[in-house]
Motif scaffolding. Structure first.
Motif, PDB file in Angstrom:
ATOM      1  N   GLN A   1       0.523  -1.408  -0.260  1.00 13.95           N
ATOM      2  CA  GLN A   1      -0.517   0.096  -0.024  1.00 13.95           C
ATOM      3  C   GLN A   1       0.400   1.067  -0.182  1.00 13.95           C
ATOM      4  OE1 GLN A   1      -3.491   0.537   0.233  1.00 13.95           O
ATOM      5  NE2 GLN A   1      -2.584   2.354  -0.683  1.00 13.95           N
ATOM      6  N   LEU A   2       0.859   2.279  -1.168  1.00 13.48           N
ATOM      7  CA  LEU A   2       1.592   3.355  -1.360  1.00 13.48           C
ATOM      8  C   LEU A   2       0.713   4.380  -0.543  1.00 13.48           C
ATOM      9  CD1 LEU A   2       4.069   2.521  -4.924  1.00 13.48           C
ATOM     10  CD2 LEU A   2       4.058   2.507  -2.174  1.00 13.48           C
ATOM     11  N   SER A   3       1.325   5.000  -0.437  1.00 16.20           N
ATOM     12  CA  SER A   3       0.169   6.462  -0.264  1.00 16.20           C
ATOM     13  C   SER A   3       0.634   7.139  -1.437  1.00 16.20           C
ATOM     14  CB  SER A   3       0.886   7.515   0.799  1.00 16.20           C
ATOM     15  OG  SER A   3       2.473   8.111   0.219  1.00 16.20           O
ATOM     16  N   PRO A   4      -0.530   8.331  -2.088  1.00 15.67           N
ATOM     17  CA  PRO A   4      -0.793   8.947  -2.785  1.00 15.67           C
ATOM     18  C   PRO A   4       0.142   9.746  -2.886  1.00 15.67           C
ATOM     19  CG  PRO A   4      -2.878   9.312  -1.488  1.00 15.67           C
ATOM     20  CD  PRO A   4      -1.326   8.359  -0.665  1.00 15.67           C
ATOM     21  N   LEU A   5       1.303  10.509  -2.485  1.00 15.97           N
ATOM     22  CA  LEU A   5       2.644  10.805  -2.557  1.00 15.97           C
ATOM     23  C   LEU A   5       3.418   9.395  -3.087  1.00 15.97           C
ATOM     24  CD1 LEU A   5       5.464  12.496  -3.460  1.00 15.97           C
ATOM     25  CD2 LEU A   5       5.490  12.679  -0.173  1.00 15.97           C
ATOM     26  N   GLN A   6       3.866   8.360  -2.719  1.00 21.62           N
ATOM     27  CA  GLN A   6       4.721   7.281  -3.161  1.00 21.62           C
ATOM     28  C   GLN A   6       4.191   6.624  -4.378  1.00 21.62           C
ATOM     29  OE1 GLN A   6       3.827   5.220   0.517  1.00 21.62           O
ATOM     30  NE2 GLN A   6       5.757   5.770   1.570  1.00 21.62           N
ATOM     31  N   ALA A   7       3.057   6.832  -4.793  1.00 19.96           N
ATOM     32  CA  ALA A   7       2.596   6.171  -5.834  1.00 19.96           C
ATOM     33  C   ALA A   7       3.229   7.277  -7.005  1.00 19.96           C
ATOM     34  CB  ALA A   7       1.347   5.654  -5.568  1.00 19.96           C
ATOM     35  N   ALA A   8       2.770   8.169  -7.104  1.00 19.91           N
ATOM     36  CA  ALA A   8       2.739   9.727  -7.642  1.00 19.91           C
ATOM     37  C   ALA A   8       4.353   9.383  -8.280  1.00 19.91           C
ATOM     38  CB  ALA A   8       2.832  11.034  -7.533  1.00 19.91           C
TER      39      ALA A   8
END
Lengths: 215, 237
Positions: free
Chosen positions: A81-88
């Protein structure tokens, strides 16, 4: 209902740092992986070449938006599970590396063979030839395209809004939801992007001109 | 999963339509714009410059949001599909303008003089002498830009157009099987990428037969990147 006043404007402008941060992360991460890709292509190893070709063709061949969705919703299903920042940031890094790798490789390739041979005749190792003879020339050659790609990266960071990361596009959407003034709000967001990107475009053009004079 | 196949196929259809529309109208308008941007009339040049700078220095997502959510404030209400098509066409026009302009500017001055000595007007010289080789020269960046445009059709899913990505987002919220879905979608896009590249190359060679010197598969396997190097190597070829 609120009107689009100073607090709302400040909210959008403040989100600018996240657009800049995201672009910077994508550029640095993509640059590191891209440099590795460009250099590894010169190792002339069949396996490595194959992997790199598949990597670049695949990640250049899918839309960045899809890559963002994959990094955010896709891999959460296999327990990451990545945070939106990590995923982006991950999506931008992968995307940038596929493009920067090719830009830099073609810059390295456009340095004449004789330059490699002259390095060899000075008894330099291939790595030293690359480091002291080839790279300095290739970097000058690739600089305008690299800065040009940075413009693209800043624009592409807007897609992080789709997975809920609050940079200026998402901030604009949030402000629009409470003010119902989409034209003004998105107008402001457009102007912010325009300022950053035209500064970078101008820089890239200047670099290209000075390069043309130097050669 | 199979019950969702029609939704995905409908999405594919919309993606193809949007891409074809954007690529061809964008190309036609882009060539016109490129001619205007080298015109001797200063107003034309300035208008073209402003247009190109605006569309190239703002994200397509923002252009789309302004068209779809912003314009109704001025009393212009567009359907999602119209707003999407418009954004794609306007965006592609700006990029093609800049690419073709580069091709025109790299044409030797002697070509104009030759045309002049044949008694052609400036417009005729541009149309018959300068433009065909100029467009030919920038073949590879134009194809790359067209493929990139096809990929950016995915952005219109954000205003609810159910093209491939939009359709997949809907299905994924029904089924919670995002991973398989998005991975299959990625493969579809990669295939589309090659199909578009091949189709545009074949079309190109049909239009400019004499220059089909490179084999098709070499063209198709070329990476997308549009760089200044690309334009430069185009000049040498």
């Amino acid at each position: 209902m609120r009107s689009f006043g100073l607090p709302e404007l400040l909210y959008v402008v403040e989100a600018l740092r996240w657009t800049l941060a995201l672009s910077a992360i994508g550029f640095i991460g993509g640059g590191l992986v891209g440099a590795l890709i460009a250099v590894l292509r010169f190792a002339d190893n069949r396996l490595i070449n194959g992997v790199i070709i598949i990597y670049t063709q695949f990640f250049q061949g899918i839309p960045l938006l899809l890559l963002m969705l994959l990094c955010y919703y896709g891999i959460s299903l296999i327990g990451i599970q990545l945070s939106p920042l990590q995923a982006a940031a991950t999506a931008l890094t992968i995307n940038a590396s596929a493009f920067l790798g090719v830009i830099w490789e073609s810059a390295l390739r456009s340095i004449p063979r004789t330059q490699w041979e002259s390095g060899e005749s000075l008894a330099l190792r291939p790595w030293q030839t690359l480091r002291y003879i080839i790279a300095p020339q290739a970097i000058r050659l690739a600089l305008p395209s690299t800065v040009g790609f940075l413009v693209q990266l800043v624009k592409e960071s807007s897609l992080a809004s789709v997975i809920g990361f609050v940079e200026i596009t998402r901030a604009g959407q949030l402000v629009t939801n409470i003010t119902f003034a989409p034209l003004e709000v998105f107008g402001v967001v457009a102007v912010l992007y325009f300022i950053i990107c035209s500064l970078l475009s101008w820089l890239s053009r200047r670099l290209e001109l000075s390069l043309r004079q130097a050669m | 999963m199979l019950q969702y196949l029609p939704t995905l196929l409908d999405g594919l259809w919309i993606t193809l339509w949007l891409a074809v529309l954007g690529i061809f109208l964008g190309f036609a308008l882009g060539v016109l714009g490129a001619v205007a941007s080298v015109s001797s009339i200063k107003t034309y040049r300035i208008v073209c410059r402003v247009y190109v700078e605006f569309f190239r220095n703002t994200p397509m997502l923002i252009q789309l949001l302004v068209l779809f959510f912003g314009l109704p404030a001025l009393g212009i209400r567009l359907s999602p599909l119209i707003a999407a098509s418009l954004a794609l066409i306007l965006n592609n026009t700006a990029y093609i303008m800049e690419i073709v302009r580069g091709g025109i500017l790299s044409t030797d001055k002697g070509q104009y003089e030759a045309a002049e000595s044949l008694g052609l007007t400036r417009g005729q010289a541009l149309r018959f002498v300068v433009l065909p080789p100029a467009i030919e020269k920038v073949f590879s960046p134009i194809v790359s830009q067209s493929v990139l445009l096809m990929l950016s059709t995915s952005i219109v899913s954000t205003i609810g157009v159910p093209e491939l990505t939009g359709a997949a987002m809907q299905i994924s919220s029904d089924t919670f099987r995002a991973l398989e879905l998005y991975l299959s979608l990625a493969i579809i896009y990669v295939l589309l990428n090659y199909i578009f590249r091949a189709a545009l190359t074949i079309l190109w060679q049909a239009l400019f037969k004499k220059t089909g010197q490179k084999r098709l598969f070499q063209r198709v396997a070329k990476p997308i990147v549009i760089t200044k190097l690309d334009v430069r190597s185009g000049n040498n070829a």
